[in-house]
Design an enzyme around this catalytic site. Structure first.
Site, PDB file in Angstrom:
ATOM      1  N   HIS A 150      35.803  36.234  37.803  1.00 49.26           N
ATOM      2  CA  HIS A 150      37.211  35.857  37.986  1.00 49.26           C
ATOM      3  C   HIS A 150      37.497  34.377  37.749  1.00 49.26           C
ATOM      4  O   HIS A 150      38.658  33.994  37.620  1.00 49.26           O
ATOM      5  CB  HIS A 150      37.681  36.197  39.408  1.00 49.26           C
ATOM      6  CG  HIS A 150      37.632  37.662  39.735  1.00 49.26           C
ATOM      7  ND1 HIS A 150      38.272  38.614  38.973  1.00 49.26           N
ATOM      8  CD2 HIS A 150      37.021  38.338  40.746  1.00 49.26           C
ATOM      9  CE1 HIS A 150      38.057  39.817  39.507  1.00 49.26           C
ATOM     10  NE2 HIS A 150      37.297  39.675  40.581  1.00 49.26           N
ATOM     11  N   ASP A 185      32.073  46.244  37.518  1.00 50.65           N
ATOM     12  CA  ASP A 185      32.563  45.838  38.842  1.00 50.65           C
ATOM     13  C   ASP A 185      33.852  46.642  39.111  1.00 50.65           C
ATOM     14  O   ASP A 185      34.542  47.042  38.179  1.00 50.65           O
ATOM     15  CB  ASP A 185      32.863  44.334  38.747  1.00 50.65           C
ATOM     16  CG  ASP A 185      33.149  43.650  40.048  1.00 50.65           C
ATOM     17  OD1 ASP A 185      32.296  42.854  40.484  1.00 50.65           O
ATOM     18  OD2 ASP A 185      34.246  43.851  40.614  1.00 50.65           O
ATOM     19  N   HIS A 187      36.508  45.488  40.182  1.00 55.26           N
ATOM     20  CA  HIS A 187      37.654  44.636  39.830  1.00 55.26           C
ATOM     21  C   HIS A 187      37.662  44.323  38.334  1.00 55.26           C
ATOM     22  O   HIS A 187      36.608  44.269  37.696  1.00 55.26           O
ATOM     23  CB  HIS A 187      37.591  43.317  40.622  1.00 55.26           C
ATOM     24  CG  HIS A 187      37.610  43.510  42.111  1.00 55.26           C
ATOM     25  ND1 HIS A 187      36.452  43.510  42.876  1.00 55.26           N
ATOM     26  CD2 HIS A 187      38.638  43.732  42.956  1.00 55.26           C
ATOM     27  CE1 HIS A 187      36.781  43.726  44.148  1.00 55.26           C
ATOM     28  NE2 HIS A 187      38.090  43.863  44.226  1.00 55.26           N
ATOM     29  N   ASP A 273      30.323  46.439  43.788  1.00 55.14           N
ATOM     30  CA  ASP A 273      31.440  46.858  44.646  1.00 55.14           C
ATOM     31  C   ASP A 273      32.094  48.139  44.130  1.00 55.14           C
ATOM     32  O   ASP A 273      33.045  48.642  44.725  1.00 55.14           O
ATOM     33  CB  ASP A 273      32.478  45.731  44.821  1.00 55.14           C
ATOM     34  CG  ASP A 273      32.871  45.083  43.517  1.00 55.14           C
ATOM     35  OD1 ASP A 273      32.466  45.564  42.444  1.00 55.14           O
ATOM     36  OD2 ASP A 273      33.608  44.073  43.561  1.00 55.14           O
TER      37      ASP A 273
END
Ligand code: MN
Length: 332
Positions: A150, A185, A187, A273
């Site tokens: 990110h 991931d 995200h 995650d």
């Protein structure tokens, strides 16, 4: 060909791979703060599992050389790097404007002790891995402390301060015409997508939960721009997806991407995650289902950089990454 189990990988090429593994013995001591879900300690737990299962003998283990300031500046803005270098928990209150500008000192991205060395350490592992792949010294390089997808050129985001993935890809681009980035991931891999949104030399492919979920980007219609048009691929998913449904998408998509794009190197962000029971994630993958992605990308026999990322239920993260290294890269 092999027949499953943990010993042999299936795929077009079952041959042995030279695997290197980057581990900083100090990584477990960096601490984001009380109640923060990101715990660098999980990387130390993973290493400990590998060590105690006697699996490190199958790979070359290196302590990463810390990334240099000039490495960080190859992607990140000078004023952001300058600030990361000098901000401390003690002096942060004197720099409120910069904290706000760089999204630091907030719950997600706190200023903690040793922040700058932490950044240099995890970025160093990813860059060193890329260098070994560039020089043909390893077929697969692993840095579970990295994968902080990110981080932006001019600021922190979502527990990520410097974008080690972008830095590693820049290194790979010195020796490879086309680099593929794959992100599993939970995200969206927004920082990496953004960095290479307008180039066809990097294709980014992200599988993520989409809809009322951090960071909010990763729409299926975001496909890249200019020279990079059609070189960003987004697979937005609903929560609760299981192994079977995930692989029904992952394999055909990645098979087509490999066939059409023909990357000379692959970077796989293995954020854990996306596992079932994650503290922040909302997918329902098992360790085996998650690891199937590693096994599949490995089967193409292209230089492969494996990075970490999210993963907030610690025992599951350590189990997953230990399993992926031992059963999906080296033991064959
Ligand atoms: Mn994540």
């Amino acid at each position: 060909m092999n027949t499953g189990g943990n010993s042999l990988p299936s795929g077009p090429d079952g041959s042995k791979r030279k695997v290197c593994y980057f581990h900083d013995p100090d990584i477990g001591n960096y601490y984001y703060g009380i109640g923060h879900p990101m715990r660098p300690y999980r990387t130390a737990m993973t290493f400990s599992l590998l060590k105690n299962y006697n699996l490190l003998q199958h790979m070359q283990v290196f302590k990463p050389a810390p990334a240099q300031e000039t490495d960080l500046r190859s992607f990140h803005a000078d004023d952001y790097v300058d600030f990361l270098k000098r901000v401390t928990p003690e002096n942060q209150k004197e720099h409120l404007l910069q904290l706000k500008r760089f999204n630091l000192g907030v719950f997600d991205c706190p200023v903690f002790d040793g922040l700058y060395s932490y950044c240099r350490s995890y970025a160093g592992g990813s860059i060193s891995g890329a260098v070994r792949l560039n020089n043909g010294l390893s077929d697969i390089a692993v840095n579970w402390a990295g994968g902080l997808h990110h981080a932006k050129n001019c600021g922190a985001s979502g527990f990520c301060y410097v974008n080690d993935i972008v830095l590693a890809i820049l290194e790979l681009l010195a020796n490879h015409q086309r680099v593929l980035y794959v992100d599993i991931d939970v995200h969206h891999g927004d920082g990496v997508e953004e960095a290479f949104y307008t180039t066809d030399r990097v294709m980014t492919v992200s599988f993520h939960k989409f809809g009322n979920y951090f960071p909010g980007t990763g729409h299926i219609l975001d496909i890249g721009y200019g020279e990079g048009k059609y070189y960003s691929v987004n697979i937005p998913l609903h929560e609760g997806i299981d192994d079977e449904s995930y692989q029904l998408l992952f394999k055909p998509i990645m098979s087509k991407v490999m066939e059409v794009y023909r990357p000379e190197a692959v970077v796989l962000q293995c954020g854990a995650d996306s596992l079932s029971g994650d503290r922040l994630g909302r997918f329902n993958l098992t360790v085996k289902g998650h690891a199937e992605c590693v096994k599949y990308m490995r089967s193409f026999n292209v230089p492969l950089l494996l990075l970490g990322g999210g993963g907030y239920t610690l025992r599951n993260v350590a189990r997953c990454w230990c399993y992926e290294v031992f059963s999906r890269t080296s033991l064959n």
